[in-house]
Design a protein around this motif. Structure first.
Motif: not given
Length: 274
Positions: A90-91, A230, A232
């Protein structure tokens, strides 16, 4: 060797070193040395679980190393019909998300059996001071999704003597609040009740309702929470890496014995999910 293969091998070697270093920061040298022996196996499991191995390599090396380190530490590997963890790109980040099976496995290793019961709105339930005192199921009217979920019961039993320490109650409203939170993935739509069970176990552990002391469980819960919002991965590379296995693919997993398709990952409805 082509330039693509060279890049891939270089990435794997870098991920191996980073994962080994991360283990030092997670659990210290003695336990990190033991877990580091599983780094190659963890990377190989992640590689096989991917629908397209290139999906992994497009993620940041730090996030790949974090996922590999967590699988090596906990022994919970992605892939197979009933995975202990999901890996979700994701991302540009590879996120490590534990399943409800993975959570119960870690609790069992620590000496406690945690079980959950989904309660529908048609059931009769009595709760006093956060613990369930009575529960009668309305057979034929069981909950089928979050809309008709009254809540989840989490039961904690100590394996040493079989004593039930408590039957704790998480309301359906609290579950739905988490399902609507920022970062909640599409797995909530495909497996709402399983995610409700996982949420209830995490809730009970996070609030100290079950007396589990486990570095592996603490690390798994923290990583899963970061993935849910979400965030990091937290990377610390202040220490030198431990000596790691020379073969990142791991000889433990023969190439002629492919792992079954990751059934749970398929329902994420995310073309980049692995």
């Amino acid at each position: 060797m082509s330039s693509v293969q060279t890049t891939s091998v270089t990435l794997r070697a870098r991920v191996q070193r980073m994962a080994s270093t991360m283990l030092l920061d997670m659990v210290g040298e003695d336990r990190a040395t033991e877990a580091s022996a599983r780094v190659a196996m963890a990377f190989a499991a992640a590689h096989r679980a991917a629908r397209n191995p290139a999906d992994i390599e497009r993620c940041s090396p730090e996030s790949i190393a974090s996922a590999v380190a967590l699988s090596a530490l906990t022994g919970l590997m992605p892939g197979g019909a009933m995975p202990g963890v999901w890996l979700v790109p994701r991302s540009g980040q590879l996120q490590w998300m534990i399943s409800h099976r993975g959570l119960t496995t870690l609790c069992r290793r620590a000496g406690y059996q945690l079980s959950t019961c989904v309660v529908g709105t048609a059931d009769h339930i009595a709760v006093e001071f956060g613990e369930v005192t009575e529960h009668r199921v309305a057979v034929g009217n069981e909950a089928t999704g979050l809309d008709d979920l009254a809540g989840v019961i989490v039961s904690c039993k100590r394996l040493a003597d079989g004593a039930v320490l408590g039957r704790y109650w998480l309301s359906g409203a609290d579950v739905r609040k988490r399902a609507r939170a920022r970062g909640a993935g599409p797995v909530w739509k495909s497996w709402p009740l399983e995610m409700a069970q996982k949420t209830a176990i995490k809730w009970a552990c996070a609030r100290g309702l079950v007396p589990i002391e486990s570095i592996e469980l603490d690390q798994a819960l923290a990583a899963d929470t970061r993935a849910e919002i979400d965030e990091r991965p937290r990377v610390q590379l202040s220490r030198p890496a431990l000596p790691a296995p020379s073969d990142i693919f791991g000889s433990e997993e023969p190439d002629d014995d492919p792992a079954p398709e990751p059934v749970d990952a398929e329902v994420l409805d995310d073309p980049m999910a692995i």
